[in-house]
Design a protein around this motif. Structure first.
Motif, PDB file in Angstrom:
ATOM      1  N   ARG A   3       0.852  -1.188   0.000  1.00  0.00           N
ATOM      2  CA  ARG A   3       0.000   0.000   0.000  1.00  0.00           C
ATOM      3  C   ARG A   3       0.886   1.236   0.000  1.00  0.00           C
ATOM      4  O   ARG A   3       1.236   1.768   1.042  1.00  0.00           O
ATOM      5  CB  ARG A   3      -0.898   0.018   1.228  1.00  0.00           C
ATOM      6  CG  ARG A   3      -1.784  -1.219   1.324  1.00  0.00           C
ATOM      7  CD  ARG A   3      -2.498  -1.241   2.654  1.00  0.00           C
ATOM      8  NE  ARG A   3      -3.190  -2.493   2.852  1.00  0.00           N
ATOM      9  CZ  ARG A   3      -3.704  -2.876   4.004  1.00  0.00           C
ATOM     10  NH1 ARG A   3      -3.572  -2.117   5.068  1.00  0.00           N
ATOM     11  NH2 ARG A   3      -4.334  -4.024   4.104  1.00  0.00           N
ATOM     12  N   PRO A   4       1.319   1.729  -1.164  1.00  0.00           N
ATOM     13  CA  PRO A   4       2.267   2.830  -1.230  1.00  0.00           C
ATOM     14  C   PRO A   4       1.719   4.135  -0.693  1.00  0.00           C
ATOM     15  O   PRO A   4       2.466   5.063  -0.462  1.00  0.00           O
ATOM     16  CB  PRO A   4       2.581   2.936  -2.729  1.00  0.00           C
ATOM     17  CG  PRO A   4       1.415   2.300  -3.414  1.00  0.00           C
ATOM     18  CD  PRO A   4       0.933   1.232  -2.498  1.00  0.00           C
ATOM     19  N   GLU A   5       0.392   4.160  -0.473  1.00  0.00           N
ATOM     20  CA  GLU A   5      -0.152   5.418   0.033  1.00  0.00           C
ATOM     21  C   GLU A   5       0.213   5.673   1.481  1.00  0.00           C
ATOM     22  O   GLU A   5       0.015   6.752   2.008  1.00  0.00           O
ATOM     23  CB  GLU A   5      -1.682   5.422  -0.120  1.00  0.00           C
ATOM     24  CG  GLU A   5      -2.450   4.525   0.854  1.00  0.00           C
ATOM     25  CD  GLU A   5      -2.517   3.076   0.410  1.00  0.00           C
ATOM     26  OE1 GLU A   5      -3.161   2.272   1.106  1.00  0.00           O
ATOM     27  OE2 GLU A   5      -1.922   2.752  -0.651  1.00  0.00           O
ATOM     28  N   LYS A   6       0.780   4.664   2.171  1.00  0.00           N
ATOM     29  CA  LYS A   6       1.158   4.830   3.574  1.00  0.00           C
ATOM     30  C   LYS A   6       2.453   5.614   3.683  1.00  0.00           C
ATOM     31  O   LYS A   6       3.498   5.192   3.212  1.00  0.00           O
ATOM     32  CB  LYS A   6       1.310   3.467   4.253  1.00  0.00           C
ATOM     33  CG  LYS A   6      -0.013   2.833   4.633  1.00  0.00           C
ATOM     34  CD  LYS A   6       0.146   1.991   5.881  1.00  0.00           C
ATOM     35  CE  LYS A   6      -1.232   1.527   6.372  1.00  0.00           C
ATOM     36  NZ  LYS A   6      -1.245   1.278   7.792  1.00  0.00           N
ATOM     37  N   SER A   7       2.379   6.762   4.316  1.00  0.00           N
ATOM     38  CA  SER A   7       3.574   7.562   4.555  1.00  0.00           C
ATOM     39  C   SER A   7       4.304   7.027   5.778  1.00  0.00           C
ATOM     40  O   SER A   7       3.803   6.153   6.494  1.00  0.00           O
ATOM     41  CB  SER A   7       3.191   9.021   4.787  1.00  0.00           C
ATOM     42  OG  SER A   7       2.449   9.130   6.006  1.00  0.00           O
ATOM     43  N   ALA A   8       5.501   7.581   6.040  1.00  0.00           N
ATOM     44  CA  ALA A   8       6.241   7.193   7.244  1.00  0.00           C
ATOM     45  C   ALA A   8       5.423   7.514   8.486  1.00  0.00           C
ATOM     46  O   ALA A   8       5.419   6.745   9.458  1.00  0.00           O
ATOM     47  CB  ALA A   8       7.585   7.916   7.282  1.00  0.00           C
ATOM     48  N   GLY A   9       4.730   8.654   8.461  1.00  0.00           N
ATOM     49  CA  GLY A   9       3.875   9.017   9.585  1.00  0.00           C
ATOM     50  C   GLY A   9       2.750   8.017   9.784  1.00  0.00           C
ATOM     51  O   GLY A   9       2.399   7.689  10.930  1.00  0.00           O
ATOM     52  N   ASP A  10       2.184   7.523   8.678  1.00  0.00           N
ATOM     53  CA  ASP A  10       1.126   6.506   8.769  1.00  0.00           C
ATOM     54  C   ASP A  10       1.656   5.232   9.411  1.00  0.00           C
ATOM     55  O   ASP A  10       0.990   4.612  10.255  1.00  0.00           O
ATOM     56  CB  ASP A  10       0.575   6.187   7.376  1.00  0.00           C
ATOM     57  CG  ASP A  10      -0.178   7.351   6.764  1.00  0.00           C
ATOM     58  OD1 ASP A  10      -0.731   8.160   7.535  1.00  0.00           O
ATOM     59  OD2 ASP A  10      -0.195   7.457   5.525  1.00  0.00           O
TER      60      ASP A  10
END
Length: 851
Positions: A3-10
């Motif tokens: 799921r590339p939409e997950k940022s480091a913050g996510d």
């Protein structure tokens, strides 16, 4: 699927929520500078803040999870060469203290990676320790796509040391694909190439290793896991490297923009030599790490933590200048770093200005010497014949600020080896030369005096008594003095900044004095006394003597040492937690305290610090001491001086009303072997005498306490009285001189203070100067004699006792009256000649020059 939409913050948020829902207490990240562990320079792993739980000193927590800020310098030279190495990073971790064990740790790790983050199983490779059949069965039970691999002790077994708690590990690797690999047939998890990236390490602490190497089961088993946020974000994003994730992308983009603006697009597109670290990655990593360290109060210095920071900044600047002369640029990366961490670390924004100023000052200082140092290095490399001498490498460091690591990197590019052992010897020699010698000379190494030095041991009894009978265990003559080791001694050996005791040695019955002890030092376990014996007296091993400390001198030292502890804490409270002790001197006449701080203290800050210390003195707080296990001392948050050897059971000094009943309710707590007052009221007076710079980024405060403070105040009062009388005498002399020139004024009177008298003196000197100018002009006018030289009128006069300022004033006045010509005025006073030659403007326009 990923799921590339997950940022480091996510990912950070998901991890903490995942384990929070499974009964883990979410613990905020602690400081990068360990507050309760003097053995560590930096927090280097997620488990560091939980050491007291792993060691069993705390038991109020059974499960915890955190995202811990970490900093490591061990692989600094690998940054930019691989995708794995960074200096600053965040470590996600879940921990169990005697609660769950392997089954839950393995199952939750797999669940989080494959379901929560969505990493495809075909790219995940679990590993186990080669003898850990239990972990292997648990992985097989999960039905992983790849069979778990057995790995050796060098990668899959963790130990705290040669003995003690230890246990097997289970690591999970992420396959980046063949394009990242080395191409070797046996390439797989654990290979040194970049293809297989270890993203999570699960440590199962279950054994206690004996001295013979045997393993005994621990009564309480623990789980310690660590997963680098940068690595998991890289794996989950589909990016080509960690430096293309949202944790680095804004920083790298700003570096590129700076290079293009200052060195041109061609410089940005210039390829780097094979085998060299990627400069953009080095700069981005070091900039981010420097921002984080400075935000916690560190400043660049040449020692300990400050040196790690200085090394980062200078290394990043050096890599930036590979693209061309960029000038100071690193400070411009503070803004993108702050932006990356805006949500998770909002305090960075408030500190941004200070961080920028600190980095800019350091890089400016480095750039000024960089070019000169590089030219010197190139010259040395040309004549090196394949090896750069260690003393030359040290000279580059000592003179030009070139870290050894930078010299090594540049030398390697030229195919030259650096003699690092020679560098160490040169550095040690410089340290010995710089070390201040003791009054009366230093005590030589005991190994040069006693063949049995390894067996020498002295018991210090000076906390309880200042004198006592003892036995000489070893002694040797040294010029006029003797070096004496005693079985038991009340003499405190220099340590922790406190100067060594002085006193006397007497015969065992106390009736006959043998000599004076001039100094005391510690060498290993032996306490050595430098003594000057009376004529005809001698010593030999086994002789019984009475050792007696100079009680008056010790009585002046004690208040200074306790005041040093109060000062240390007051500085931290007034200036901030970044304040770290960088050295001290505690003697009978004063105390000196060096500490990390980037600028001079304001008058208001000094007054606040002084009043805070004086306030603790007025409170009459008890001073408590006791020995404690080092781990317990750390858990209490005791301050310690890095580099000081406190032993396995260090002595703690606590200042606070409740004492050990509630050690956290205190003003100060430090590891310290020194001698102290029993109550802060015994300090009496405390005065800061001087604040100055001790070195770059190091400030120094000198202060007095107890009788020394009383003497200081009495001397100040006498000086003020003498100063006032001197000012009044000068006022009278000025008034008399004014009267002789026809001017007059009334004296200020006996009630005027020093400030009033200084202001009055300045005013009188201005009035007197004008009166003198007028008088000189009138005398010159009345005695005007004009001669003609080369067709030019010249007025020349000798004016006795006129000062230079009066001559100038008179020449200006007479030049206006003369119209055209030259004026030459001279005066002689106290065997000194003063003169002025001036031309009227019309002569200057015609080309005449008074010079």
């Amino acid at each position: 699927m990923v799921r590339p939409e997950k940022s480091a913050g996510d990912i950070r948020k998901s991890f903490l929520e995942f384990f929070g829902s499974r009964g883990h207490k979410i613990v905020p990240s602690s400081s990068l500078v360990p507050q309760d562990d003097p053995t560590l320079l930096f927090t280097s792993a997620g488990m560091v803040p939980f050491k007291a739980y792993f060691l069993g000193f705390k038991s109020d927590l059974t499960r915890a999870a955190s995202c811990q800020k970490c900093f490591r310098t061990t692989d600094i030279e690998r940054v930019g060469l691989t995708l794995r190495h960074m200096t600053f990073f965040e470590m996600l971790g879940n921990f169990s203290f005697g609660d769950y064990f392997k089954e839950e740790a393995i199952a939750w790790a797999w669940e989080f990676l494959t379901r929560e983050i969505g990493l495809p199983q075909e790219r995940l490779y679990p590993t186990v320790f080669q003898d850990d059949d239990e972990a292997l069965r648990l992985w097989e039970k999960l039905g992983t796509r790849h069979e778990p691999r057995r790995m050796g002790e060098e990668t899959n077994f963790w130990a705290m040391g040669a003995t003690g708690p230890c246990g097997p590990c289970s690591e999970i690797y992420w396959d980046l694909g063949p394009s990242y690999g080395c191409g070797k047939p046996d390439c797989g998890p654990g290979c040194d190439c970049d293809r297989y990236l270890e993203i999570w390490n699960l440590v199962f602490t279950q054994f206690d290793r004996r001295a013979d190497g045997g393993l005994d089961p621990l009564p309480r088993r623990n789980i310690d896991t660590g997963m680098g946020l940068e690595r998991i974000a890289f794996a989950a994003s589909g990016a080509a490297s960690p430096f293309e994730t949202d944790l680095f992308r804004p920083i790298v983009d700003e570096i590129k923009a700076i290079i293009e603006r200052r060195a041109g697009r061609e410089a940005m597109e210039r390829s780097q030599p094979p085998g060299r670290a990627e400069p953009l990655h080095v700069i981005a990593d070091h900039a981010r790490a420097a921002v984080m360290l400075i935000a916690e109060g560190l400043i660049p210095t040449n020692t300990e933590r400050g040196y790690a920071l200085r090394r980062l900044i200078r290394r990043a600047v050096n890599y930036g200048h590979l693209y061309g002369p960029l000038g100071p640029f690193l400070h411009e990366l503070v803004a993108p770093v702050v932006e990356v961490y805006r949500d998770v670390d909002p305090e960075l924004g408030a500190a941004a200005a200070k961080i920028r100023d600190t980095i800019r000052a350091e890089e400016q200082k480095f750039i000024e010497t960089l070019d000169v140092g590089k030219r010197e290095l190139e010259r040395l490399l040309e004549k090196s014949r394949g090896t750069l001498r260690g003393e030359d490498a040290f000279k580059l460091y000592d003179t030009f600020g070139f870290p050894l690591e930078m010299t090594r990197e540049i030398a390697q590019e030229r195919g030259v080896r650096v003699d690092e052992e020679g560098f160490k010897r040169a550095a040690e020699e410089a340290a010995r030369a710089a070390r201040s010698s003791w009054r009366g000379g230093s005590i030589p190494s005991a190994s040069a005096l006693f063949k049995d030095v390894a067996r020498l041991e002295s018991l210090f009894t000076g906390y309880e008594s200042l004198s006592g009978k003892t036995r000489v265990v070893a002694c040797a003559r040294m010029d006029e003095d003797w070096i004496v080791a005693l079985e038991r001694t009340p003499f405190y050996p220099e340590g922790g900044g406190q100067i060594g005791d002085q006193g006397e040695l007497w015969a065992a019955d106390g009736r006959e004095k043998l000599g004076d002890v001039l100094d005391t030092q510690k060498e290993g376990a032996a306490i050595l006394h430098r003594a000057r014996l009376l004529p005809g007296k001698t010593l030999k091993p086994g002789a019984e003597v009475t050792a007696s400390v100079d009680a008056s001198r010790r009585g002046r030292i004690r208040p200074h040492h306790t005041a040093t502890h109060l000062l240390n804490e007051a500085l931290r409270r007034v200036l901030g937690a970044h304040v770290r002790q960088a050295g001290s001197y505690v003697g009978p006449e004063k105390l000196r305290f060096d500490f990390t701080h980037p600028r001079a203290l304001s008058r208001e800050e000094l007054l606040k610090v002084e009043e805070m210390v004086a306030g603790e003195v007025r409170k009459a707080e008890p001073v408590w001491t006791r020995e404690e296990e080092m781990a317990q001392a750390r858990s209490l948050g005791a301050l310690a001086l890095i580099g000081e050897n406190y032993g396995e059971r260090p002595r703690l000094v606590l200042i606070g009303r409740k004492g050990w009943e509630d050690a956290r309710e205190r003003f100060s707590l430090e590891l310290c072997g020194g001698t102290h007052v029993a109550n802060t009221s015994e300090i009496g007076k405390f005065r800061i005498v001087k604040e100055s710079s001790a070195a770059s980024g190091i400030r120094r405060i000198e202060a007095v306490a107890g009788r020394a403070a009383e003497e200081y105040e009495a001397e100040r009062a006498q000086e003020e009285s003498r100063g006032l009388e001197s000012l009044r005498a000068r006022e009278r002399a000025l008034l008399d001189e004014m009267a002789s020139l026809g001017g007059g004024a009334e004296p200020l009177g006996s009630k005027a203070g020093a400030a009033d008298l200084r202001r009055r003196e300045k005013e009188l000197r201005e009035i007197l100067s004008r009166l003198k100018e007028k008088a000189v002009s009138e005398r010159a006018e009345s005695a005007k004699s004009i001669a003609t030289m080369g067709g030019i009128p010249v007025l020349a006069e000798r004016l006795e006792d006129a000062d230079p300022r009066s001559l100038r004033g008179a020449s200006d006045r007479m030049r206006a009256e003369l119209g055209t010509g030259a004026i030459f005025l001279a005066a002689g006073k106290n065997d000194r000649l003063s003169f002025v030659l001036a031309l009227t403007e019309d002569l200057s326009r015609k080309g005449y020059d008074a010079a």
